[in-house]
Write a protein that holds these residues in place. Structure first.
Motif, mmCIF file in Angstrom:
data_model
loop_
_atom_site.group_PDB
_atom_site.id
_atom_site.type_symbol
_atom_site.label_atom_id
_atom_site.label_comp_id
_atom_site.label_asym_id
_atom_site.label_seq_id
_atom_site.Cartn_x
_atom_site.Cartn_y
_atom_site.Cartn_z
ATOM 1 N N ARG A 26 -21.835 20.782 -6.462
ATOM 2 C CA ARG A 26 -20.496 21.339 -6.512
ATOM 3 C C ARG A 26 -19.604 20.732 -7.549
ATOM 4 O O ARG A 26 -18.692 21.207 -8.082
ATOM 5 C CB ARG A 26 -20.014 21.219 -5.154
ATOM 6 N N ASP A 44 -7.052 34.172 -11.056
ATOM 7 C CA ASP A 44 -8.431 34.442 -10.499
ATOM 8 C C ASP A 44 -9.417 33.030 -10.278
ATOM 9 O O ASP A 44 -9.988 33.018 -9.584
ATOM 10 C CB ASP A 44 -9.252 35.464 -11.574
ATOM 11 N N ASN A 47 -8.519 31.641 -7.239
ATOM 12 C CA ASN A 47 -9.156 32.153 -6.161
ATOM 13 C C ASN A 47 -10.450 31.408 -6.204
ATOM 14 O O ASN A 47 -10.934 31.240 -5.102
ATOM 15 C CB ASN A 47 -9.292 33.590 -6.569
ATOM 16 N N LYS A 48 -11.088 31.121 -7.381
ATOM 17 C CA LYS A 48 -12.362 30.563 -7.288
ATOM 18 C C LYS A 48 -12.319 29.231 -6.917
ATOM 19 O O LYS A 48 -13.193 28.623 -6.203
ATOM 20 C CB LYS A 48 -12.969 30.803 -8.851
ATOM 21 N N ARG A 50 -10.283 27.930 -4.649
ATOM 22 C CA ARG A 50 -9.913 28.056 -3.348
ATOM 23 C C ARG A 50 -11.197 28.199 -2.458
ATOM 24 O O ARG A 50 -11.707 27.581 -1.512
ATOM 25 C CB ARG A 50 -9.010 28.963 -2.675
ATOM 26 N N GLU A 51 -11.940 29.325 -2.990
ATOM 27 C CA GLU A 51 -13.476 29.493 -2.636
ATOM 28 C C GLU A 51 -14.432 28.280 -2.720
ATOM 29 O O GLU A 51 -15.227 27.779 -1.987
ATOM 30 C CB GLU A 51 -14.142 30.733 -3.454
ATOM 31 N N LEU A 52 -14.419 27.547 -3.773
ATOM 32 C CA LEU A 52 -15.228 26.426 -4.027
ATOM 33 C C LEU A 52 -14.716 25.111 -3.027
ATOM 34 O O LEU A 52 -15.661 24.729 -2.461
ATOM 35 C CB LEU A 52 -15.120 26.012 -5.402
ATOM 36 N N THR A 53 -13.276 25.244 -2.866
ATOM 37 C CA THR A 53 -12.901 24.150 -1.974
ATOM 38 C C THR A 53 -13.449 24.396 -0.615
ATOM 39 O O THR A 53 -13.594 23.727 0.111
ATOM 40 C CB THR A 53 -11.457 24.201 -2.107
ATOM 41 N N GLY A 54 -13.252 25.668 -0.126
ATOM 42 C CA GLY A 54 -13.644 26.246 1.303
ATOM 43 C C GLY A 54 -15.182 25.599 1.334
ATOM 44 O O GLY A 54 -15.569 25.347 2.445
ATOM 45 N N LYS A 55 -15.905 26.147 0.335
ATOM 46 C CA LYS A 55 -17.507 25.449 0.434
ATOM 47 C C LYS A 55 -17.722 24.300 0.629
ATOM 48 O O LYS A 55 -18.627 23.844 1.353
ATOM 49 C CB LYS A 55 -18.457 26.222 -0.684
#
Length: 131
Positions: A26, A44, A47-48, A50-55
């Motif tokens: 990661r 965009d 958003n990526k 945020r998504e990676l942080t969530g993962k």
């Protein structure tokens, strides 16, 4: 009992190595997205991120849950993992991550009611009636 303890230790080490492997996958992706954000400022890209942080947070939650489950089998490795070098364990200790810190945290989270309940529990064990 020694075999069971050894298996638990191996499971804990495997859990840690799995989590570290996920982190090493990661981090380059995170660095790349941060570099792109600095140069482009793209929504965009946000958003990526945020998504990676969530993962990443999800990976840590899974690791913590697995580790907590394994701690029920052998709690001593929870405080000083055997796969850490003595230097790593010393740094953890000097950094303030001591077993007593966990107990203080639990006490702070539970509040002073814990002391009252323990006293009541001990009185019941000793045969005294609680009022």
């Amino acid at each position: 009992m020694g075999s069971s303890s050894k298996n638990t230790e191996q499971a804990q080490e495997c859990c840690y190595l799995e989590w570290m492997s996920l982190q090493s996958q990661r981090i380059p992706e995170l660095k790349q997205l941060l570099a792109q954000r600095r140069s482009h400022g793209d929504e965009d890209n946000d958003n990526k991120l945020r998504e990676l942080t969530g993962k990443i947070i999800g990976d840590f939650k899974n690791y913590a849950a697995k580790r907590a489950d394994l701690a029920h089998r052998c709690s001593s490795n929870y405080y000083a993992p055997t796969w850490n070098s003595p230097l790593e364990n010393a740094l953890i200790w000097m950094g303030g991550c001591r077993p007593s810190s966990f107990f203080r945290l639990v006490y702070a989270l539970c509040g002073s009611q814990t002391e009252i309940r323990v006293t009541q529990f001990l009185r019941n064990i000793d045969g005294y009636e609680s009022s």
